[in-house]
Design an enzyme around this catalytic site. Structure first.
Site, short mmCIF file in Angstrom:
data_model
loop_
_atom_site.label_atom_id
_atom_site.label_comp_id
_atom_site.label_asym_id
_atom_site.label_seq_id
_atom_site.Cartn_x
_atom_site.Cartn_y
_atom_site.Cartn_z
CG ASP A 129 -0.33 0.13 2.53
OD1 ASP A 129 0.91 0.25 2.61
OD2 ASP A 129 -1.06 0.12 3.54
CB CYS B 277 0.03 -3.05 4.35
SG CYS B 277 -0.64 -4.05 5.67
N GLY C 153 1.08 -5.30 8.01
CA GLY C 153 1.06 -6.58 7.32
C GLY C 153 -0.26 -7.32 7.49
N GLY D 289 -3.65 -6.30 7.23
CA GLY D 289 -4.68 -6.11 6.21
C GLY D 289 -4.33 -6.72 4.88
#
Length: 171
Positions: A8, A65, A68, A70
């Site tokens: 992300d 992310c 981690g 999500g």
């Protein structure tokens, strides 16, 4: 090895570092983005990365992310993916060796770059041990239904709960 990666917007620089790190080690990197710092949503990139693995376009995947969590959940929504959220070397080894994890998930705001590199190295170097026990565990994981109807009528673990209640499982 062909490695699909995604992240992300929070950890774009870390994903770029990982891509360079893997390329320098001789791997082919499939970069699914995101490529900018503009706000985005990790489910998109977790799914894109995982799809490359199940379609055979990549051998393994790496998703990152902030924590981690999500992005690992998002990757695991793709049928055939076993994404393991790791925060240490031994978990990375176990995930690949015993559960044949095909996507490594990490928190870019949780782990330092050295730990990320070490976890990647161990994950890529570890060979899955296809023991009957490991195969049976993966089969059970893969058989967990995902439809709402199956969840509401699910008694697939009754036999194991019964054995537990009788004291048949010993550690």
């Amino acid at each position: 090895m062909r490695i699909s990666i995604g992240c992300d917007h929070i950890v774009t620089e870390i994903k770029n570092h990982v891509a360079d790190y893997l390329t320098k080690k001789g791997h082919k990197v499939i970069d699914n983005g995101t490529y900018e710092k503009e706000r985005t949503h990790y489910p998109i990139f977790g799914r894109k990365t995982a799809e490359k693995v199940v379609l055979g376009e990549a051998d393994l995947g790496i998703v990152i992310c902030g924590t981690g969590v999500g992005i690992s959940i998002s990757a695991n929504k793709v049928k055939g993916i076993r994404a393991a959220l790791v925060g240490d070397i031994e978990t990375a080894r176990y995930a690949k060796q015993n559960l044949n994890a095909n996507v490594l998930a990490m928190g870019g705001r949780i782990l330092g770059i050295g730990m990320i590199e070490d976890a990647i190295d161990v994950f890529l170097e570890t060979i899955y041990e296809a023991t009957p026990e490991n195969k049976a565990l993966i089969s059970k994981i893969d058989s967990i239904p995902m439809s709402e109807e199956a969840i509401n009528a699910n008694h697939m673990f009754d036999e194991f709960i019964e054995k537990w209640d009788k004291g048949l499982y010993q550690d």
